[in-house]
Scaffold this active site. Structure first.
Site, mmCIF file in Angstrom:
data_model
loop_
_atom_site.group_PDB
_atom_site.id
_atom_site.type_symbol
_atom_site.label_atom_id
_atom_site.label_comp_id
_atom_site.label_asym_id
_atom_site.label_seq_id
_atom_site.Cartn_x
_atom_site.Cartn_y
_atom_site.Cartn_z
ATOM 1 N N CYS B 78 -46.815 -39.031 19.617
ATOM 2 C CA CYS B 78 -46.826 -39.301 18.171
ATOM 3 C C CYS B 78 -45.458 -39.756 17.675
ATOM 4 C CB CYS B 78 -47.354 -38.088 17.404
ATOM 5 S SG CYS B 78 -47.782 -38.498 15.708
ATOM 6 N N HIS B 172 -51.760 -35.782 20.084
ATOM 7 C CA HIS B 172 -50.994 -34.581 20.484
ATOM 8 C C HIS B 172 -51.724 -33.729 21.515
ATOM 9 C CE1 HIS B 172 -48.078 -34.999 17.199
ATOM 10 N NE2 HIS B 172 -49.091 -35.340 16.433
ATOM 11 N N GLU B 174 -50.432 -31.550 23.262
ATOM 12 C CA GLU B 174 -49.819 -30.215 23.187
ATOM 13 C C GLU B 174 -50.482 -29.363 22.109
ATOM 14 O OE1 GLU B 174 -48.603 -32.966 22.059
ATOM 15 O OE2 GLU B 174 -47.467 -32.669 20.214
#
Lengths: 294, 196
Positions: B78, B172, B174
């Site tokens: 991002c 994302h 994560e």
């Protein structure tokens, strides 16, 4: 199917703001100065807290025309404040395209019993707290981010420190209590049992937690970071100081390098006068903002 | 193997936690000497204007450019892909970037936060049918150079790309807590490491 407004998406934006500084602004020009100084977001409001304090009267959501100008002026997220319980102000802010709504005790509450049901909105909310119970009540209502209240508009960090320590102490206590004591602790905290269980297990809040209310210097910001917050809101501290541009930049750098005293010393040099400040102990009870919210 | 996560601002911890579950050593990178000892670097999600300024202020921008050029794997999620792009569209304040990858990126391409979303996407290169992807005020890759491999598309636009030792995703992994792309990045570090 793409899913919008989910808990992951709402809390996710707060996660992207971690380690950053969110600055109060009252117009597009201040918003641009903040963006250029490295703010991760700006907070649009009608008057900064120190002016709300000085001028009195009812403090409301900012003029939508000004919020729109701020949205158009910057590429970073734009937050805006609504009054506690004023869900129509919140609806208006959502329709404007504001990225985060702060249901804030700094404005005059519109409801003295109930906060906004934040779960019914697609846009995420941040709310203030003074202790763990208050934080978990707001998260239970749907807040995707928490900030400690501090005492806005005073330029005095003492209340922010008190609230951050109180929240962290609450979390620490939960993480060592035996399971059979957690229901009673939930009752004592006035917090949803499921969230109490979650915090007891993980040892942290389920959402990002920023510090707010009284940050005036780079050292104040770094202090809050070292105490364990995820980032910092600065209200009057920037645009009520003698050199907003350089102070804004310095506070951004102080939050990034909060654990590096040598660097903090460099960052703190020659910033001019901080905002005018107040001794919180001399404020009458009715002038305290932090006691608003339930 | 030591993997660094640029740690000025953003969802640093989320990346570190996934990396730890994959059994590698991790380092939060804020200073040039921390960059020197990593075998790969992740640029996390966050605000690109903020981190761009801090990179410049600390001189870490030059150090990252140098190591990336020498072949160190770098992956941006991002904000990270914004910093890695050679060309940014809609960049009125001319924010400082790293300019590592031959891609053109548009910031906030889907709109504001209310338009942020999660969606499962297919990543053929990883033999992955439905990767949980979280797009938060996400950018999009509008154009890629000849050396760039597009690994995943969303609505016809590239959202996961790789150019030799460099990777970028506009979403994302994560946040979704799915470690498959992280594992792919670790494999890339291993392959590149054997060349050094």
């Amino acid at each position: 199917m793409a899913k919008e407004g989910t808990i992951t998406v709402k809390r996710g934006l707060a996660q992207m703001l971690k380690g950053g500084v969110i600055m109060d602004v009252i117009n597009a020009e201040q918003a641009k100065i903040s963006e250029e100084a490295g703010a991760v977001a700006v907070m649009a409001l009608e008057r900064v807290p120190s002016d709300i304090r000085a001028e009195g009267g009812v403090a409301r959501m900012a003029d939508p025309a000004i919020i729109q100008k701020i949205i158009d002026a910057v590429s970073i997220p734009v937050m805006a404040k609504c009054r506690i319980g004023h869900f129509v102000e919140a609806q208006i802010l959502e329709s404007l395209g504001v990225d985060f709504i702060d249901e804030s005790e700094v404005l005059t509450p519109a409801d003295e019993h109930f906060h906004v049901n934040k779960q019914s909105f697609k846009v995420p909310f941040v709310c203030g707290c003074r202790d763990l119970g208050e934080a978990l009540r707001r998260i239970g209502e749907g807040a995707a981010m928490i900030r400690t209240k501090g005492e806005a508009g005073t330029g005095n960090i003492v209340e922010a420190v008190r609230h951050m320590r109180t929240v962290i102490d609450g979390i620490r206590k939960l993480s060592v209590l035996p399971k059979e004591e957690l229901m009673t602790e939930a009752k004592n905290l006035g917090a949803p049992y499921e969230l109490v269980l979650e915090v007891a297990k993980t040892g942290r809040l389920p959402v990002v937690n920023f510090a707010a209310g009284g940050v005036a210097t780079p050292a104040d910001a770094a202090l809050m970071m070292q105490l364990g917050c995820d980032g910092v809101f600065v209200g009057s501290g920037i645009f009520k100081s003698s050199d907003p541009k350089n102070r804004a930049k310095a506070i951004v750098e102080a939050v990034a390098h909060y654990d590096d005293p040598k660097r903090l010393a460099e960052i703190s040099k020659g910033l001019g006068e901080p905002m005018p400040s107040l001794d919180v102990r001399k404020l009458p009870e009715k002038e305290l903002l932090a006691t608003r919210g339930w | 193997m030591k993997v660094g996560v640029l740690a000025f601002q953003g969802d640093v911890e989320e990346h570190l936690e996934i990396l730890k579950t994959l059994g590698v050593q991790t380092i939060a990178v804020k200073r040039p000497y921390e960059l020197e000892i990593v075998d790969g670097l992740i640029l996390p999600g966050g605000e690109s204007t903020t981190v761009g300024l801090l990179l410049k202020e600390t001189g870490l921008d030059q150090a990252i450019r140098k190591r990336a050029k020498e072949g160190m794997p770098v992956w941006g999620t991002c904000m990270g892909i914004i910093l890695m792009a050679k060309k940014l569209l809609d960049n009125p304040i001319e924010q400082p970037i790293l300019g590592l990858m031959d891609i053109t990126v548009r910031r906030n391409a889907f709109g504001r936060q209310r338009e942020s979303f999660e969606e499962e996407i297919s990543i053929p290169a990883l033999k992955c049918e439905a990767f949980p992807s979280v797009f938060i005020r996400a950018p999009i890759v509008e154009a890629v150079g000849p050396e760039v491999e597009t690994m995943a598309l969303y609505q016809g636009k590239a959202v996961l790309v790789q150019e030799k030792n460099l990777m970028g995703s506009t979403f994302h992994p994560e946040i979704a807590k799915d470690s498959r792309i992280h594992q792919h990045f670790l494999n890339l570090i291993k392959e590149r490491g054997s060349n050094n």
